[in-house]
Design a protein around this motif. Sequence first.
Motif, PDB file in Angstrom:
ATOM      1  N   GLN A 133      47.338 -82.402  95.375  1.00 52.48           N
ATOM      2  CA  GLN A 133      45.974 -82.866  95.118  1.00 52.48           C
ATOM      3  C   GLN A 133      44.983 -81.702  95.120  1.00 52.48           C
ATOM      4  OE1 GLN A 133      44.860 -86.472  94.849  1.00 52.48           O
ATOM      5  NE2 GLN A 133      46.998 -86.477  94.219  1.00 52.48           N
ATOM      6  N   THR A 134      45.273 -80.662  95.904  1.00 51.59           N
ATOM      7  CA  THR A 134      44.382 -79.493  95.926  1.00 51.59           C
ATOM      8  C   THR A 134      44.394 -78.783  94.588  1.00 51.59           C
ATOM      9  OG1 THR A 134      44.972 -79.256  98.262  1.00 51.59           O
ATOM     10  CG2 THR A 134      43.716 -77.470  97.273  1.00 51.59           C
ATOM     11  N   VAL A 135      45.557 -78.716  93.956  1.00 50.92           N
ATOM     12  CA  VAL A 135      45.651 -78.112  92.629  1.00 50.92           C
ATOM     13  C   VAL A 135      44.757 -78.864  91.651  1.00 50.92           C
ATOM     14  CG1 VAL A 135      47.194 -77.596  90.689  1.00 50.92           C
ATOM     15  CG2 VAL A 135      48.006 -77.295  93.044  1.00 50.92           C
ATOM     16  N   ILE A 136      44.818 -80.184  91.677  1.00 48.66           N
ATOM     17  CA  ILE A 136      44.003 -80.993  90.769  1.00 48.66           C
ATOM     18  C   ILE A 136      42.521 -80.788  91.055  1.00 48.66           C
ATOM     19  CG2 ILE A 136      43.531 -83.329  89.951  1.00 48.66           C
ATOM     20  CD1 ILE A 136      46.385 -84.064  90.845  1.00 48.66           C
ATOM     21  N   THR A 137      42.161 -80.755  92.326  1.00 47.95           N
ATOM     22  CA  THR A 137      40.763 -80.503  92.700  1.00 47.95           C
ATOM     23  C   THR A 137      40.284 -79.178  92.128  1.00 47.95           C
ATOM     24  OG1 THR A 137      41.115 -81.727  94.776  1.00 47.95           O
ATOM     25  CG2 THR A 137      39.163 -80.328  94.647  1.00 47.95           C
ATOM     26  N   SER A 138      41.104 -78.141  92.241  1.00 47.49           N
ATOM     27  CA  SER A 138      40.739 -76.820  91.717  1.00 47.49           C
ATOM     28  C   SER A 138      40.605 -76.824  90.201  1.00 47.49           C
ATOM     29  CB  SER A 138      41.788 -75.782  92.142  1.00 47.49           C
ATOM     30  OG  SER A 138      41.743 -75.541  93.529  1.00 47.49           O
TER      31      SER A 138
ATOM     32  N   THR B  80      48.922 -77.470 102.325  1.00 46.46           N
ATOM     33  CA  THR B  80      48.768 -78.051 100.991  1.00 46.46           C
ATOM     34  C   THR B  80      47.574 -77.442 100.250  1.00 46.46           C
ATOM     35  OG1 THR B  80      47.496 -79.886 101.938  1.00 46.46           O
ATOM     36  CG2 THR B  80      49.856 -80.221 101.635  1.00 46.46           C
ATOM     37  N   GLY B  81      47.239 -76.213 100.603  1.00 44.29           N
ATOM     38  CA  GLY B  81      46.209 -75.494  99.873  1.00 44.29           C
ATOM     39  C   GLY B  81      46.712 -75.046  98.510  1.00 44.29           C
ATOM     40  N   ALA B  82      45.854 -74.400  97.761  1.00 41.43           N
ATOM     41  CA  ALA B  82      46.237 -73.921  96.424  1.00 41.43           C
ATOM     42  C   ALA B  82      45.353 -72.756  96.012  1.00 41.43           C
ATOM     43  CB  ALA B  82      46.118 -75.044  95.391  1.00 41.43           C
ATOM     44  N   ALA B  83      45.924 -71.893  95.193  1.00 39.82           N
ATOM     45  CA  ALA B  83      45.174 -70.806  94.569  1.00 39.82           C
ATOM     46  C   ALA B  83      45.433 -70.880  93.073  1.00 39.82           C
ATOM     47  CB  ALA B  83      45.623 -69.457  95.117  1.00 39.82           C
ATOM     48  N   VAL B  84      44.397 -71.189  92.297  1.00 41.44           N
ATOM     49  CA  VAL B  84      44.539 -71.358  90.846  1.00 41.44           C
ATOM     50  C   VAL B  84      43.786 -70.250  90.130  1.00 41.44           C
ATOM     51  CG1 VAL B  84      44.120 -72.886  88.880  1.00 41.44           C
ATOM     52  CG2 VAL B  84      44.778 -73.857  91.092  1.00 41.44           C
TER      53      VAL B  84
ATOM     54  N   THR C 165      38.986 -68.094  88.961  1.00 47.75           N
ATOM     55  CA  THR C 165      39.841 -68.431  90.096  1.00 47.75           C
ATOM     56  C   THR C 165      39.189 -69.481  90.989  1.00 47.75           C
ATOM     57  OG1 THR C 165      38.932 -66.651  91.464  1.00 47.75           O
ATOM     58  CG2 THR C 165      40.854 -66.121  90.110  1.00 47.75           C
ATOM     59  N   ASP C 166      40.043 -70.236  91.627  1.00 48.44           N
ATOM     60  CA  ASP C 166      39.591 -71.202  92.631  1.00 48.44           C
ATOM     61  C   ASP C 166      40.665 -71.248  93.715  1.00 48.44           C
ATOM     62  OD1 ASP C 166      37.561 -73.713  93.011  1.00 48.44           O
ATOM     63  OD2 ASP C 166      39.538 -74.159  93.818  1.00 48.44           O
ATOM     64  N   ARG C 167      40.246 -70.998  94.938  1.00 48.64           N
ATOM     65  CA  ARG C 167      41.165 -71.032  96.071  1.00 48.64           C
ATOM     66  C   ARG C 167      40.567 -71.951  97.124  1.00 48.64           C
ATOM     67  NH1 ARG C 167      45.133 -67.687  98.346  1.00 48.64           N
ATOM     68  NH2 ARG C 167      44.971 -66.296  96.554  1.00 48.64           N
ATOM     69  N   ARG C 168      41.342 -72.920  97.571  1.00 46.05           N
ATOM     70  CA  ARG C 168      40.836 -73.829  98.594  1.00 46.05           C
ATOM     71  C   ARG C 168      41.987 -74.320  99.473  1.00 46.05           C
ATOM     72  NH1 ARG C 168      37.334 -77.863  95.895  1.00 46.05           N
ATOM     73  NH2 ARG C 168      36.883 -76.158  94.448  1.00 46.05           N
ATOM     74  N   ASN C 169      41.625 -74.753 100.676  1.00 43.74           N
ATOM     75  CA  ASN C 169      42.621 -75.169 101.657  1.00 43.74           C
ATOM     76  C   ASN C 169      42.926 -76.655 101.620  1.00 43.74           C
ATOM     77  OD1 ASN C 169      42.865 -72.540 102.755  1.00 43.74           O
ATOM     78  ND2 ASN C 169      41.027 -72.867 103.995  1.00 43.74           N
ATOM     79  N   ALA C 170      42.025 -77.439 101.058  1.00 44.82           N
ATOM     80  CA  ALA C 170      42.195 -78.895 101.089  1.00 44.82           C
ATOM     81  C   ALA C 170      41.587 -79.512  99.839  1.00 44.82           C
ATOM     82  CB  ALA C 170      41.537 -79.474 102.339  1.00 44.82           C
ATOM     83  N   PRO C 171      42.095 -80.665  99.425  1.00 52.69           N
ATOM     84  CA  PRO C 171      41.591 -81.313  98.210  1.00 52.69           C
ATOM     85  C   PRO C 171      40.444 -82.267  98.497  1.00 52.69           C
ATOM     86  CG  PRO C 171      43.464 -82.519  99.015  1.00 52.69           C
ATOM     87  CD  PRO C 171      43.272 -81.356  99.970  1.00 52.69           C
ATOM     88  N   LYS C 172      39.821 -82.734  97.443  1.00 53.56           N
ATOM     89  CA  LYS C 172      38.883 -83.835  97.545  1.00 53.56           C
ATOM     90  C   LYS C 172      39.627 -85.040  98.111  1.00 53.56           C
ATOM     91  CE  LYS C 172      34.993 -85.981  96.948  1.00 53.56           C
ATOM     92  NZ  LYS C 172      33.853 -85.681  97.839  1.00 53.56           N
ATOM     93  N   GLY C 173      39.017 -85.707  99.080  1.00 50.65           N
ATOM     94  CA  GLY C 173      39.659 -86.842  99.731  1.00 50.65           C
ATOM     95  C   GLY C 173      40.261 -86.515 101.069  1.00 50.65           C
TER      96      GLY C 173
END
Length: 462
Positions: free
Chosen positions: A288-293, A385-389, A400-408
């Motif tokens: 879900q973090t990937v989708i958020t990014s 479940t973070g992501a770096a896109v 780039t977008d890097r975050r530790n958690a998704p929306k929700g």
Amino acid sequence: MGQGREGLRREARVTAAPTTALAQFVAGLRYEDLPPRIAERVKDILLDTIASAIAGRLGDETRQIRGLASALGASREATVIGGEQLSLAGATLLNGYLIAAVTVCDVHRPTLCHTTPQVVPPALAIGERQGAHGRALITAIAAGLETTVRVGLGTKYPAFRARGWHSPGVIGPFGGAAAAGKLLQLDAARQRHAFGLAGSQSAGTFAQWGTPTIKFHQSRGALSGLLAALLAEQGFTASPEILAHEDGGIFHAYSDGGAPDAVSAALGERWALEEIALRLWPAASSIQTVITSLFALMRAHDLTPAGIASVRVGLSKTVYDMHGTLPWSDKFKALLSTPYVTSIVLHDRRCWLEQFEPKRYQDPAVDAFARERVKVEIDPRVEGTGAAVEIRTMDGAVHTDRRNAPKGDAADPLARVEIEQKLRTAATGFLSGDAVRRIIALVGGLENLRDTRELTAALRVN
């Protein structure tokens, strides 16, 4: 004599917390004990669960589970969300599957457990049968969610997962037993027996990963919780300490002894259910973090597939091993595949069930983009479940977008209005606007509802 004293000491250890403490908490919990934010959070989670179940009617295997559910008894006393009435067992089993069917329900990330499929179905079934007040339903769901999360934390998840166990099937029955037991008004002793019976039905391993059976763990867990509470109501007895018993307790048999203190630490003061995350999109909880990014980058830079040269998605090793290389040869795998999800979100600028139909995952352009321009890899800097896109465009720009958690996630929770929109999306072409508005109103004012059957009637579609 010495052996006798040792036996007494061992029995004392066995009969102490955490199962007893959890049973006392559930039996003694009142609506008035719930902080207002927790009562509202439970309503959010219930509304999201209803949306997930209505979407679940489109699951590939839902018809098969419906067939099984219809065979479990001839009575018609419990409502299927978005469906008919079946027996208590049948409705509980089918609702548990509907909630999980299209991978859009909640998740407790620290234990990778979907909590609502095991908790809400038995609560609705017993609440409907009893004609329970809305406040009683809220209290029961709160008890079930809190129990599930607490038992999950007590397993010490990394050690539990290392043994191959899948948490919904193992810890989910405890949540279902708590929710149903609360509505059945079990005292602490019978609630403890219900937990013992739930633990005897705990099962489900990651050997089923990638198959529909991984979702069956949730529906079977819901039914197990229901059976445990109903049997305990009859006075059937079970182990006094199913969680921490040294010989076959859940924490010893399924983990390395677990963390029993996590079950009762600040119980009733700190609400662990607040860590439960909700999902906006029907895809694996861990991506879900990937989708958020991706949505954040598209909004910021107006990205389109034609202008993208390459996409790099960095995941933790745990998430990569589960979702990094999975093929998208069917709907279920497409929902779990990072390369495919990345491609389809960029192509359609949308992520709902139509994005996972054969005409989309078999589309040559979408398929080629996923294979040729999307690179998914392990990024040692990404945790959980973070992501770096990173997206490179044809003109040489890098976004780039890097975050530790998704929306929700608990850190960025969905607002009630976002959950309401999720329900509207799930119900499109199935429920009328008036029907959706009624469900929203009933859940929004659940604490004032005199009879749960008013809600279940609104959920019923013949």
